[in-house]
Design a protein around this motif. Sequence first.
Motif, PDB file in Angstrom:
ATOM      1  N   ALA A  37     107.627  23.486  49.156  1.00  0.00           N
ATOM      2  CA  ALA A  37     109.069  23.712  48.696  1.00  0.00           C
ATOM      3  C   ALA A  37     109.191  23.571  47.073  1.00  0.00           C
ATOM      4  N   LYS A  38     110.506  24.458  46.772  1.00  0.00           N
ATOM      5  CA  LYS A  38     110.114  24.479  44.784  1.00  0.00           C
ATOM      6  C   LYS A  38     109.640  23.188  44.320  1.00  0.00           C
ATOM      7  N   GLY A  39     109.547  23.211  43.100  1.00  0.00           N
ATOM      8  CA  GLY A  39     109.606  21.145  42.577  1.00  0.00           C
ATOM      9  C   GLY A  39     108.602  20.429  42.786  1.00  0.00           C
ATOM     10  N   ALA A 179     112.976  20.656  48.220  1.00  0.00           N
ATOM     11  CA  ALA A 179     113.632  18.555  48.840  1.00  0.00           C
ATOM     12  C   ALA A 179     114.039  18.013  47.887  1.00  0.00           C
ATOM     13  N   ALA A 180     114.741  16.745  48.631  1.00  0.00           N
ATOM     14  CA  ALA A 180     115.897  15.884  48.195  1.00  0.00           C
ATOM     15  C   ALA A 180     115.435  15.616  46.748  1.00  0.00           C
ATOM     16  N   ASP A 181     113.275  15.640  46.606  1.00  0.00           N
ATOM     17  CA  ASP A 181     112.970  14.727  45.256  1.00  0.00           C
ATOM     18  C   ASP A 181     111.725  15.548  44.889  1.00  0.00           C
ATOM     19  N   ALA A 182     111.021  15.668  43.966  1.00  0.00           N
ATOM     20  CA  ALA A 182     109.905  16.226  43.311  1.00  0.00           C
ATOM     21  C   ALA A 182     108.803  15.924  45.026  1.00  0.00           C
ATOM     22  N   HIS A 183     109.037  14.949  45.692  1.00  0.00           N
ATOM     23  CA  HIS A 183     107.905  15.159  46.264  1.00  0.00           C
ATOM     24  C   HIS A 183     108.410  14.773  48.300  1.00  0.00           C
ATOM     25  N   GLY A 184     109.652  15.337  47.701  1.00  0.00           N
ATOM     26  CA  GLY A 184     110.231  15.579  49.712  1.00  0.00           C
ATOM     27  C   GLY A 184     110.010  15.134  50.260  1.00  0.00           C
ATOM     28  N   ALA A 185     110.689  13.733  49.024  1.00  0.00           N
ATOM     29  CA  ALA A 185     111.453  12.805  50.297  1.00  0.00           C
ATOM     30  C   ALA A 185     112.679  12.455  50.484  1.00  0.00           C
ATOM     31  N   PRO A 186     114.114  11.937  50.532  1.00  0.00           N
ATOM     32  CA  PRO A 186     115.522  12.190  50.967  1.00  0.00           C
ATOM     33  C   PRO A 186     115.830  11.181  49.013  1.00  0.00           C
TER      34      PRO A 186
END
Length: 241
Positions: A37-39, A179-186
């Motif tokens: 995912a981007k970012g 993703a919602a944040d850089a680590h893929g968490a909502p």
Amino acid sequence: MNVSRIALAGGVAASTVLLLAGTASAHVSVQPQGEAAKGGYATVNFKVPNERDNASTVKLEVSFPTDHPLASVSPQPVAGWKIDVTKSTLAKPLEVHGKKINEAVSKVTWTAEGDGIKAGFFQQFPLSVGQLPEDADQLVFKALQTYSNKEVVRWIEEPTASGEEPENPAPVLALSAPAADAHGAPADDKSDEAEKTETTASSDEASSSTDGTARVLGIVGIVVGVAGVAFGVLAGRRRSA
């Protein structure tokens, strides 16, 4: 006879298509484990098939894109292979988690300590990479594959505008939506939680309403049943009289 000929021709054609497809896809490629995912960060595998019958693959060199440098690149150990990581100074420093990064990995080299990848086999070389760019849809990694007979195959041709695959395509990592944040968490956990609570409440209300309706109908049914029995008893007595 005609049916047999048609079936034979069809089989030959299908086999030819499969053979050509296998040949076209037999090159160094890169795929993420899950999503890239981007970012965010991702684990990717460089897949290297051996395309020669008379030689083994003994070295793989992967160059990293300079237009989108990656601050974090960590190779996973591969049995029978020595790994060398080359870093270069960046013309423009990166800022990752509030820290300035002045250098990034520019190349990773895997060198066989034994026979390498023999004919008819392939090998995967895993890497953990990040932070992936947010302003790109893909990353192009140019790779050199060296055989035991000193032959070097240069997988360095970038994708064409027409979408047609070049003869020696470079590995391309497709990036998915961020993703919602850089680590893929909502990112909006509260919003999601509120939505879940609202949905649960609605379900409970609907369930309660359904239960209430069921009880009313049950009581009505009992009353109707009792009335029917009483009417039957009275009607029987009248006939007897």
